[in-house]
Design a protein around this motif. Structure first.
Motif, PDB file in Angstrom:
ATOM      1  N   HIS A 139       0.772  -1.236   0.000  1.00 29.22           N
ATOM      2  CA  HIS A 139       0.000   0.000   0.000  1.00 29.22           C
ATOM      3  C   HIS A 139       0.802   1.284   0.000  1.00 29.22           C
ATOM      4  O   HIS A 139       0.209   2.349   0.062  1.00 29.22           O
ATOM      5  CB  HIS A 139      -0.910   0.052   1.231  1.00 29.22           C
ATOM      6  N   SER A 198      -1.058   0.235   7.413  1.00 26.85           N
ATOM      7  CA  SER A 198      -2.346  -0.192   6.892  1.00 26.85           C
ATOM      8  C   SER A 198      -2.996  -1.087   7.929  1.00 26.85           C
ATOM      9  O   SER A 198      -2.315  -1.643   8.795  1.00 26.85           O
ATOM     10  CB  SER A 198      -2.166  -0.980   5.594  1.00 26.85           C
ATOM     11  N   ASN A 257      -5.611   3.019   5.392  1.00 27.31           N
ATOM     12  CA  ASN A 257      -4.203   3.391   5.339  1.00 27.31           C
ATOM     13  C   ASN A 257      -4.015   4.620   6.213  1.00 27.31           C
ATOM     14  O   ASN A 257      -4.872   5.516   6.231  1.00 27.31           O
ATOM     15  CB  ASN A 257      -3.766   3.722   3.910  1.00 27.31           C
TER      16      ASN A 257
END
Length: 188
Positions: free
Chosen positions: A111, A119, A172
């Motif tokens: 991510h 995350s 996130n």
């Protein structure tokens, strides 16, 4: 503080698991909000997740998840700061909801392209025969209802095709002070 388990990827990258201890009624309400959100937004966003999921900014489209989002944010900051011996209030950058059904999966990815330092996944409704979240090369975590999993934004993860449903909220987190990178993050 709720018990937290820590696993390591390649003996370097931590993955944390814990529970939020949300009541069964609240968990059912959260899941119903996810179902309602899907009914109102039936088209799945396109990404590495090969299951229905919202766009990555669902928290800006509805306040239905504010209650649980706040709990997740507080718990993530508590765990990350305790681990890193810091006092940083990481900010939620984005949030999306996911509903996997039989055969759905997620390809291996990470991510940090979302500016994410960390995350997380919070599981609201999973069946016993659902697929684990896999962190290559060897860590597999089978989710349970009310489980929160936190990991670094650079950590690769995937979900093999599932036999049972798995419904979750994903987020996130970004460092709150712009482009400054904290020097004492243990997972970098």
């Amino acid at each position: 503080m709720q018990e937290v388990d820590i696993y390591y990827i390649k003996e370097k990258y931590p993955v944390f698991t814990t529970y939020l201890n949300v009541s069964k009624k609240d968990l059912k309400d959260i899941n119903n909000n996810i179902i309602k959100y899907r009914e109102d937004n039936p088209k799945s966003h396109v990404s590495n997740v090969k299951a229905w999921h919202s766009n990555h900014f669902a928290h800006k489209q509805t306040d239905s998840f504010n209650f649980i989002n706040q709990k997740i944010i507080i718990k993530c900051n508590e765990i990350i700061n305790n681990f890193n011996d810091t006092e940083i209030n990481y900010e939620m950058y984005n949030m999306w909801v996911n509903m996997y059904e039989k055969g759905d999966y997620t390809v291996n990815h990470y991510h940090s392209h979302f500016k994410g330092f960390y995350s997380c996944c919070y599981y609201t409704d999973v069946e016993e025969n659902c697929s684990p979240i896999k962190f290559p090369p060897k860590l597999n975590i089978v989710p349970k209802n009310d489980m929160l999993i936190i990991f670094g934004g650079k950590v690769y993860h995937e979900v093999p095709p599932t036999s049972g449903k798995r419904t979750l909220i994903s987020m996130n987190f970004i460092y709150p002070y712009g482009n400054m990178i904290p020097l004492n993050l243990n997972y970098l």
